[in-house]
Scaffold this active site. Structure first.
Site, short mmCIF file in Angstrom:
data_model
loop_
_atom_site.label_atom_id
_atom_site.label_comp_id
_atom_site.label_asym_id
_atom_site.label_seq_id
_atom_site.Cartn_x
_atom_site.Cartn_y
_atom_site.Cartn_z
N ASP A 1 -1.41 6.28 -5.24
CA ASP A 1 -1.68 4.86 -5.45
C ASP A 1 -1.81 4.61 -6.95
O ASP A 1 -0.84 4.27 -7.61
CB ASP A 1 -2.96 4.50 -4.68
CG ASP A 1 -3.31 3.02 -4.78
OD1 ASP A 1 -2.53 2.27 -5.39
OD2 ASP A 1 -4.35 2.61 -4.24
N ASP B 1 -5.61 8.05 6.86
CA ASP B 1 -6.64 7.55 7.78
C ASP B 1 -7.21 6.21 7.38
O ASP B 1 -7.05 5.75 6.24
CB ASP B 1 -7.80 8.55 7.84
CG ASP B 1 -8.71 8.46 6.61
OD1 ASP B 1 -8.17 8.50 5.48
OD2 ASP B 1 -9.93 8.31 6.78
P1 5GP Z 1 -5.00 7.44 -6.27
O1 5GP Z 1 -5.87 8.35 -7.09
O2 5GP Z 1 -3.54 7.73 -6.42
O3 5GP Z 1 -5.33 5.99 -6.54
O4 5GP Z 1 -5.46 7.62 -4.76
C1 5GP Z 1 -4.81 8.44 -3.87
C2 5GP Z 1 -5.66 8.60 -2.65
O5 5GP Z 1 -6.17 7.33 -2.19
C3 5GP Z 1 -4.82 9.13 -1.49
O6 5GP Z 1 -4.80 10.55 -1.46
C4 5GP Z 1 -5.52 8.52 -0.28
O7 5GP Z 1 -6.61 9.31 0.11
C5 5GP Z 1 -6.06 7.20 -0.79
N1 5GP Z 1 -5.12 6.09 -0.49
C6 5GP Z 1 -4.42 5.35 -1.38
N2 5GP Z 1 -3.67 4.43 -0.76
C7 5GP Z 1 -3.89 4.59 0.57
C8 5GP Z 1 -3.39 3.93 1.76
O8 5GP Z 1 -2.58 2.99 1.74
N3 5GP Z 1 -3.85 4.40 2.95
C9 5GP Z 1 -4.75 5.42 3.06
N4 5GP Z 1 -5.12 5.77 4.27
N5 5GP Z 1 -5.24 6.06 1.96
C10 5GP Z 1 -4.81 5.65 0.74
#
Ligand code: 5GP
Length: 183
Positions: free
Chosen positions: A107, A163
């Site tokens: 994300d 999840d």
């Molecule tokens: P980042 O550090 O890239 O912002 O976050 C990544 C983590 O956020 C992923 O491993 C996941 O756990 C959670 N995450 C981000 N977007 C989503 C989404 O659309 N659905 C779910 N279930 N988890 C997400």
């Protein structure tokens, strides 16, 4: 479970299990070609990457080894902050190994940014990233994701390891949730 089993919980299906499977096989073929003659160490990020890891590793035609890390990312609501704590570290030494981090979704890229830095400090031959799903913000982060299954819109998705409140990881398809699930 399939989307049809929980149709009332879903707003729409983004990718069916068949579409996920088809794309994963393409990515696996690319990884096989890129790592020809080398044995890659797949590092899965728990818990979300369990399904991707199981399917990606079996789609590869070459030998690989596997290890796992669990991290918790402090953040507010559904956004991570980049402050990451290691809950479970690797069981293996990655010195001189070709490491491929296997993620469910990127994300902001903050979690991965930390992970890459952390793993790079251990002296591996290389560190690359594979993720099944990538959100738009990740494309502007400083994390270079080499293998991407699907670029998806900025929506909260569940299924295929992802999840909501611990549920839906065992959904084969990937989709967004109906509003009533959140309330
Ligand atoms: P980042 O550090 O890239 O912002 O976050 C990544 C983590 O956020 C992923 O491993 C996941 O756990 C959670 N995450 C981000 N977007 C989503 C989404 O659309 N659905 C779910 N279930 N988890 C997400």
């Amino acid at each position: 479970m399939d989307a049809t089993d929980i149709a009332q919980d879903l707003e729409h299906v983004l990718y069916t299990a068949e579409q996920v499977d088809g794309r994963l096989k393409e990515v696996a073929a690319q990884i096989d070609a890129d790592y020809a003659g080398r044995e890659v160490l797949l590092v899965g990020v728990l818990n979300g990457a369990v399904m991707v890891m199981a399917d990606l590793s079996r789609a590869l035609k070459s030998h690989c080894t596997m290890d796992w890390m669990a991290v918790s990312s402090y953040g507010s609501g559904t956004k991570s902050s980049g402050v990451v704590r290691i809950l479970k570290d690797l069981s293996t030494d990655i010195l001189d190994k070709d490491v491929l981090i296997v993620e469910d979704i990127v994300d902001t890229g903050l979690t991965l940014s930390y992970l890459v830095q952390n793993l790079q400090s251990r002296g591996p031959a290389s560190v690359e990233i594979m993720t099944m799903f990538r959100k738009p913000e990740a494309q502007t982060s400083d994390v270079d994701v080499k293998y991407v299954g699907f670029d998806i819109p900025n929506e909260f998705v569940v299924g295929y390891g992802l999840d909501y409140a611990g549920r839906y990881r065992n959904l084969r398809d990937v989709g967004t949730l109906a509003a009533h699930v959140y309330s």
